[in-house]
Design a protein around this motif. Structure first.
Motif, PDB file in Angstrom:
ATOM      1  N   ALA A   1     -13.726   4.651   1.198  1.00 29.97           N
ATOM      2  CA  ALA A   1     -12.392   4.297   1.689  1.00 29.97           C
ATOM      3  C   ALA A   1     -11.843   3.069   0.964  1.00 29.97           C
ATOM      4  CB  ALA A   1     -12.441   4.052   3.191  1.00 29.97           C
ATOM      5  N   LEU A   2     -12.715   2.088   0.681  1.00 31.82           N
ATOM      6  CA  LEU A   2     -12.248   0.887  -0.007  1.00 31.82           C
ATOM      7  C   LEU A   2     -11.798   1.197  -1.428  1.00 31.82           C
ATOM      8  CD1 LEU A   2     -14.667  -1.998   1.068  1.00 31.82           C
ATOM      9  CD2 LEU A   2     -12.205  -1.852   1.429  1.00 31.82           C
TER      10      LEU A   2
ATOM     11  N   ALA B   1      -8.470   2.854  -1.184  1.00 36.54           N
ATOM     12  CA  ALA B   1      -7.429   1.906  -0.788  1.00 36.54           C
ATOM     13  C   ALA B   1      -7.065   0.966  -1.932  1.00 36.54           C
ATOM     14  CB  ALA B   1      -7.889   1.106   0.427  1.00 36.54           C
TER      15      ALA B   1
ATOM     16  N   ALA C   1      -6.724  -1.638   6.058  1.00 36.65           N
ATOM     17  CA  ALA C   1      -6.385  -0.223   6.223  1.00 36.65           C
ATOM     18  C   ALA C   1      -7.624   0.647   6.089  1.00 36.65           C
ATOM     19  CB  ALA C   1      -5.331   0.177   5.187  1.00 36.65           C
ATOM     20  N   ALA C   2      -8.485   0.329   5.118  1.00 38.19           N
ATOM     21  CA  ALA C   2      -9.696   1.127   4.910  1.00 38.19           C
ATOM     22  C   ALA C   2     -10.649   1.002   6.088  1.00 38.19           C
ATOM     23  CB  ALA C   2     -10.383   0.697   3.615  1.00 38.19           C
TER      24      ALA C   2
ATOM     25  N   PRO D   1       0.824   4.634   1.464  1.00 40.68           N
ATOM     26  CA  PRO D   1       0.062   5.428   2.434  1.00 40.68           C
ATOM     27  C   PRO D   1      -0.206   6.848   1.969  1.00 40.68           C
ATOM     28  CG  PRO D   1       1.814   4.205   3.525  1.00 40.68           C
ATOM     29  CD  PRO D   1       2.033   4.054   2.052  1.00 40.68           C
TER      30      PRO D   1
ATOM     31  N   ALA E   1      -5.013   2.836  -4.353  1.00 46.12           N
ATOM     32  CA  ALA E   1      -3.672   3.004  -3.791  1.00 46.12           C
ATOM     33  C   ALA E   1      -2.861   1.724  -3.861  1.00 46.12           C
ATOM     34  CB  ALA E   1      -3.779   3.474  -2.338  1.00 46.12           C
ATOM     35  N   ALA E   2      -3.558   0.568  -3.846  1.00 42.55           N
ATOM     36  CA  ALA E   2      -2.870  -0.726  -3.957  1.00 42.55           C
ATOM     37  C   ALA E   2      -2.521  -1.079  -5.392  1.00 42.55           C
ATOM     38  CB  ALA E   2      -3.728  -1.827  -3.354  1.00 42.55           C
TER      39      ALA E   2
ATOM     40  N   LEU F   1      -3.511   7.513   0.279  1.00 43.95           N
ATOM     41  CA  LEU F   1      -4.763   7.366   1.016  1.00 43.95           C
ATOM     42  C   LEU F   1      -5.302   8.683   1.539  1.00 43.95           C
ATOM     43  CD1 LEU F   1      -3.941   4.174   3.087  1.00 43.95           C
ATOM     44  CD2 LEU F   1      -5.357   4.339   1.040  1.00 43.95           C
TER      45      LEU F   1
ATOM     46  N   LEU G   1       0.848  -1.184   0.000  1.00 42.36           N
ATOM     47  CA  LEU G   1       0.000   0.000   0.000  1.00 42.36           C
ATOM     48  C   LEU G   1       0.885   1.236   0.000  1.00 42.36           C
ATOM     49  CD1 LEU G   1      -3.106   0.299   0.102  1.00 42.36           C
ATOM     50  CD2 LEU G   1      -2.901   0.741   2.541  1.00 42.36           C
TER      51      LEU G   1
ATOM     52  N   ALA H   1      -5.300  -3.567   1.844  1.00 44.99           N
ATOM     53  CA  ALA H   1      -6.155  -2.436   1.487  1.00 44.99           C
ATOM     54  C   ALA H   1      -7.457  -2.471   2.278  1.00 44.99           C
ATOM     55  CB  ALA H   1      -6.441  -2.450  -0.009  1.00 44.99           C
ATOM     56  N   TYR H   2      -8.043  -3.657   2.412  1.00 49.04           N
ATOM     57  CA  TYR H   2      -9.305  -3.762   3.164  1.00 49.04           C
ATOM     58  C   TYR H   2      -9.096  -3.396   4.625  1.00 49.04           C
ATOM     59  CZ  TYR H   2     -13.264  -5.573   5.622  1.00 49.04           C
ATOM     60  OH  TYR H   2     -14.349  -5.659   6.454  1.00 49.04           O
TER      61      TYR H   2
END
Length: 299
Positions: free
Chosen positions: A252-253, A256, A232-233, A134, A259-260, A137, A132, A229-230
């Motif tokens: 958020a998902l 994320a 973190a979100a 960061p 971002a992944a 995000l 990820l 990702a999951y």
């Protein structure tokens, strides 16, 4: 109601990406989606194990599992998990657990679930440090205000008990009860195993569901990166008080997953399919189960 409104505004502004995301859903591979549905069912079992592990008294297994299924529907009526907490608190009191101990068990469950989720995220980040980005995000310049808001919240949380004697007395009494319950639970290996095993299994199964949905739509992101990702979100949206994470989880998902390394439109389609499998399809049967449990005075 403000976060869903903001999400609606963003959705209108990016409606072309949403439309393209909906278009990808037609090509989903159903065996993977069915596997995701099966994993979703296992999350209720994990939640039931964690709830049992937080209480010394033995709870009726079938009713406990049904309550976790119904709590998912109640969770969409109140913000930040309060619906599920209220249902489980009522269930424990009906089972004969005193209110103080029921509240302590609820707090222990929430603590174990939070620790399990953050620990799993930390372990995956250590194993896959490049999973990820960061910086992707957060919007530019948002870190400072977030840190200030967090510091202000901690100051208020510490200041209110210090300045209001009644709150301080109630808090000390609750902590005493909670620590006593925690010691009693951990004195029984079976309870401790159920508590922490379920607390780790619950977010792991949720992340596995997203991985399976990603495979159904051929999202070009490694499975471990999807899980990171999951987690973190969901850790991030825990601070947003929307009913059932409505709007905030989806936004958020998507952020994320992008971002992944996932394409925006395909990431949107994965999130839409995932939330359909895990939230919207179980919502009506969960609400019916909740009503039946109320009529049967299980809760």
């Amino acid at each position: 109601m403000l976060p869903p409104l903001l999400v609606a505004v963003v959705a209108v502004r990016h409606r072309s990406v949403l439309a393209e995301g909906f278009g990808h859903l037609g090509g989903a591979r159903w065996p993977w989606l069915l596997a995701a549905a099966g994993v979703t069912c296992l999350t209720w079992v994990a939640a039931a194990c964690t709830r049992q592990g937080a209480v010394v008294r033995r709870l009726p297994r079938r009713r406990l599992l049904a309550v976790q299924f119904a709590a998912g529907a109640a969770n969409h009526l109140l913000p930040t998990g309060l619906g599920a907490s209220a249902v489980n608190l009522r269930f424990l009191t009906v089972c004969g657990v005193p209110l103080a101990r029921s509240s302590a068990a609820l707090a222990l469950y929430l603590l174990a679930e939070s620790v399990g989720r953050v620990a799993l995220l930390g372990a995956l980040l250590l194993a896959f440090p490049g999973a990820l980005r960061p910086a992707a995000l957060l919007p530019e310049g948002a870190l400072g205000p977030l840190l200030l808001a967090g510091a202000a919240a901690l100051t208020v949380a510490a200041g209110v008990p210090a300045l209001v004697p009644r709150v301080r007395v109630a808090l000390v009494s609750f902590l005493r009860t909670a620590l006593g319950e925690a010691r009693s639970v951990h004195a029984r290996p079976a309870r401790a195993l159920a508590l922490w095993g379920g607390a780790l299994a619950f977010p792991a199964l949720q992340a596995a569901g997203l991985v399976l949905v990603g495979r159904a739509l051929a999202l070009p992101v490694p499975a471990a990166h999807l899980a990171v990702a999951y987690l973190a979100a969901t850790v991030a949206v825990a601070l947003v008080p929307t009913p059932g994470g409505l709007g905030s989880v989806e936004a958020a998902l998507v952020v994320a997953l992008v971002a992944a390394g996932g394409p925006a439109a395909l990431s949107t389609a994965v999130v839409l399919a995932y939330r359909t499998v895990t939230v919207w399809l179980p919502l009506l049967p969960g609400a019916l189960t909740l009503g039946a449990l109320v009529r049967l005075k299980v809760i």
